[in-house]
Design an enzyme around this catalytic site. Structure first.
Site, PDB file in Angstrom:
ATOM      1  N   ARG A   1      -2.148  22.922 -13.862  1.00 46.31           N
ATOM      2  CA  ARG A   1      -1.193  21.923 -14.363  1.00 46.31           C
ATOM      3  C   ARG A   1      -1.385  21.649 -15.845  1.00 46.31           C
ATOM      4  NH1 ARG A   1       0.797  16.867 -10.572  1.00 46.31           N
ATOM      5  NH2 ARG A   1       2.084  15.799 -12.095  1.00 46.31           N
TER       6      ARG A   1
ATOM      7  N   HIS B   1       1.185  19.769 -26.516  1.00 47.27           N
ATOM      8  CA  HIS B   1       0.934  18.330 -26.397  1.00 47.27           C
ATOM      9  C   HIS B   1      -0.349  17.872 -27.082  1.00 47.27           C
ATOM     10  CE1 HIS B   1       4.277  18.494 -23.709  1.00 47.27           C
ATOM     11  NE2 HIS B   1       4.186  17.224 -23.374  1.00 47.27           N
TER      12      HIS B   1
ATOM     13  N   LYS C   1       8.199  23.267 -13.286  1.00 41.37           N
ATOM     14  CA  LYS C   1       7.364  22.092 -12.975  1.00 41.37           C
ATOM     15  C   LYS C   1       7.056  22.056 -11.471  1.00 41.37           C
ATOM     16  CE  LYS C   1       5.474  17.933 -13.638  1.00 41.37           C
ATOM     17  NZ  LYS C   1       5.468  16.688 -14.371  1.00 41.37           N
TER      18      LYS C   1
ATOM     19  N   GLU D   1      -3.903  18.038 -11.052  1.00 42.13           N
ATOM     20  CA  GLU D   1      -4.266  18.429 -12.410  1.00 42.13           C
ATOM     21  C   GLU D   1      -5.723  18.879 -12.523  1.00 42.13           C
ATOM     22  OE1 GLU D   1      -3.741  15.650 -15.868  1.00 42.13           O
ATOM     23  OE2 GLU D   1      -1.893  16.786 -16.055  1.00 42.13           O
TER      24      GLU D   1
ATOM     25  N   HIS E   1       0.762  14.932 -29.103  1.00 45.40           N
ATOM     26  CA  HIS E   1       0.363  13.553 -28.813  1.00 45.40           C
ATOM     27  C   HIS E   1      -0.248  12.880 -30.036  1.00 45.40           C
ATOM     28  CE1 HIS E   1       0.119  14.055 -24.184  1.00 45.40           C
ATOM     29  NE2 HIS E   1       1.185  13.363 -24.525  1.00 45.40           N
TER      30      HIS E   1
ATOM     31  N   ARG F   1       0.814  -1.234   0.000  1.00 47.25           N
ATOM     32  CA  ARG F   1       0.000   0.000   0.000  1.00 47.25           C
ATOM     33  C   ARG F   1       0.841   1.275   0.000  1.00 47.25           C
ATOM     34  NH1 ARG F   1      -2.812  -3.223   3.443  1.00 47.25           N
ATOM     35  NH2 ARG F   1      -4.735  -4.073   2.548  1.00 47.25           N
TER      36      ARG F   1
ATOM     37  N   HIS G   1       8.782  11.728 -28.235  1.00 49.63           N
ATOM     38  CA  HIS G   1       7.777  12.601 -27.637  1.00 49.63           C
ATOM     39  C   HIS G   1       8.152  14.089 -27.764  1.00 49.63           C
ATOM     40  CE1 HIS G   1       4.812  13.982 -24.731  1.00 49.63           C
ATOM     41  NE2 HIS G   1       5.789  14.604 -24.096  1.00 49.63           N
TER      42      HIS G   1
ATOM     43  N   GLU H   1      10.969  20.149 -23.936  1.00 54.11           N
ATOM     44  CA  GLU H   1      10.200  20.407 -22.703  1.00 54.11           C
ATOM     45  C   GLU H   1      10.803  21.587 -21.925  1.00 54.11           C
ATOM     46  OE1 GLU H   1       7.400  18.749 -22.058  1.00 54.11           O
ATOM     47  OE2 GLU H   1       7.571  16.795 -23.054  1.00 54.11           O
TER      48      GLU H   1
ATOM     49  N   ASN I   1       0.808  21.076 -20.604  1.00 53.93           N
ATOM     50  CA  ASN I   1       0.478  20.348 -21.830  1.00 53.93           C
ATOM     51  C   ASN I   1       0.587  21.209 -23.088  1.00 53.93           C
ATOM     52  OD1 ASN I   1      -0.021  17.763 -20.787  1.00 53.93           O
ATOM     53  ND2 ASN I   1      -1.997  18.444 -20.030  1.00 53.93           N
TER      54      ASN I   1
ATOM     55  N   LYS J   1       3.130  11.676 -10.671  1.00 56.02           N
ATOM     56  CA  LYS J   1       2.352  10.787 -11.543  1.00 56.02           C
ATOM     57  C   LYS J   1       3.183   9.536 -11.801  1.00 56.02           C
ATOM     58  CE  LYS J   1      -0.020  14.014 -14.544  1.00 56.02           C
ATOM     59  NZ  LYS J   1      -0.292  14.210 -15.973  1.00 56.02           N
TER      60      LYS J   1
END
Ligand SMILES: NC(=O)c1ccc[n+]([C@@H]2O[C@H](COP(=O)([O-])OP(=O)(O)OC[C@H]3O[C@@H](n4cnc5c(N)ncnc54)[C@H](O)[C@@H]3O)[C@@H](O)[C@H]2O)c1
Ligand SMILES: [Zn+2]
Length: 372
Positions: free
Chosen positions: A255, A262, A241, A251, A266, A122, A278, A186, A259, A144
């Site tokens: 946040r 993106h 960041k 998010e 993407h 956990r 990417h 980035e 993106n 994340k």
């Protein structure tokens, strides 16, 4: 040694993000400062085996019990199979709640080992030691974690904030040039969305032309002055960041600005079957987003030029690949995870260092931009 210490502070936790050249050699001290004294479980990318062994020896000498495993390089390692293997390894060797998982690698290892740490018993402590530029300025910070599902990327995961992030820029010395350039996308993105001074610093650095002549945007890592300068720039990009995550851990709002580039990025990534990296797709997406902003009259055309020049200086093309199906991009955008209530939420620049989120961009504008 030049180090910058940043702090992520969310409603639930607070942790240091340390950026510097050579800081990994002080890992044991950093762990102790964070009260992490349990057994260390090093999960390393296979390309970092030597560094993993050195790190294990360093921790052992400092009195830590250490287990080490390596993960095959590549996105396919963010899988149930690899996750299960980590669980088996940890359980068979007796992992305990007070232990710490150290993720040594790029975003793949960070996401995979991070998710294992989030879920085993956990949840146990996690330390991120990013080894790619992308992971330093993006993936390692923010909590994340996750793996891919056969039906889509990053569909299984959890928020699990690390207890410490150590970004040792010396690790970038062995990173393939193309991966490094993809990371610059980035970094530049962070300048555009939030930090005009970072953007300026990147322009200044590019103008000094201290790159390897045959390999744009890579540098001689044995030049301490240059490494110091780059470390400062990377720290500034990490700070963006850190700042955004501190304000919006889950998010729900701000946040999304990360993106930038993106939405189209993407779609291109997916349509080309991951032929481009990417970051390479994000560079193309940033150019398209800036042109959408110009078409809406909220951004000066000069920004497109400036951004394009900077991306080019860091070895990144902004041209849409000729063989790309423009209409397929539009279809895919509709399924992007940033779509809210049927509207695509576009992150658009209004000036260097400033973006807005707009959900009312007419399809015709996007079509026109994609048509060139
Ligand atoms: N969690 C997040 O917030 C977040 C954010 C962005 C991206 N990601 C994820 O990150 C992943 C991409 O991460 P990435 O770009 O770091 O790629 P990666 O982890 O696949 O690493 C890129 C390549 O570089 C190699 N490598 C890594 N470090 C090296 C080093 N120091 N020297 C030599 N080779 C090295 C790896 O073996 C790999 O071949 C994706 O899975 C993406 O979904 C996560
Ligand atoms: Zn990205």
């Amino acid at each position: 040694m030049i180090t910058t210490t940043l702090t992520v502070t969310t409603s639930t936790t607070s942790y240091p993000v340390i950026v510097g050249a050579g800081i990994l050699s002080n890992l044991a001290d950093y762990l102790a400062e964070c009260a992490l004294r349990g057994t260390a479980w090093i999960v390393a990318d296979e390309h970092l085996t030597a560094i993993a062994d050195q790190t294990a020896a360093h921790l052992t000498a400092a009195g830590y019990r250490v287990h080490t495993t390596t993960v095959p390089s590549g996105e396919q390692s963010k899988s149930f199979g690899e996750l299960n293997r980590l669980y088996d390894w940890m359980i068979e060797h007796g992992i305990e709640r007070r232990d710490v998982v150290l993720a040594l690698g790029g975003g793949v290892v960070g996401d995979l080992a991070g998710f294992a740490a989030a879920t085993i018993l956990r949840g146990v402590a996690l330390v991120q030691i990013p080894s790619t530029l992308l992971a330093m300025v993006d993936a390692a910070v923010g909590g994340k974690t996750g793996i891919n599902h056969p039906l889509g990327k990053n569909l299984i995961g959890a928020f699990h904030q690390p207890r410490l992030v150590l970004a040792d820029t010396n690790l970038l010395a062995t990173l393939p040039a193309r991966e490094l350039r993809a990371g610059w996308a980035e970094v530049i993105k962070h300048g555009v969305i939030r930090d005009a001074e970072l953007f300026d610093a990147l322009e200044t650095l590019a103008a000094t032309q201290r790159w390897h002549a045959d390999n744009p945007a890579t540098w001689d890592a044995t030049d301490p002055a240059l490494t110091g300068e780059l470390t400062n720039i990377i720290a500034r990009a990490v700070a963006v960041k850190v700042d955004v995550v501190s304000r919006d851990e889950f998010e729900r709002g701000e946040r999304i600005t990360l993106n930038y580039g993106h939405t189209i990025g993407h779609a291109i990534e997916q349509l080309l079957g991951y032929r481009l990296l990417h970051g390479e797709c994000v560079a193309i997406g940033m150019d398209a987003a800036a042109r959408i902003a110009v078409a809406l009259g909220i951004c000066p055309p000069a920004l497109v030029e400036r951004q394009r020049n900077l991306l080019a200086a860091y070895g990144l093309s902004t041209a849409l690949p000729a063989d790309l199906d423009r209409s397929a991009i539009l279809t895919l955008i509709g399924r992007d995870k940033k779509v809210q209530a049927g509207n695509v939420r576009w992150v658009l620049p209004t000036a260097i260092g400033q973006v807005v989120v707009r959900a009312d961009v007419p399809l015709a504008v996007v079509e026109a931009v994609l048509a060139g």
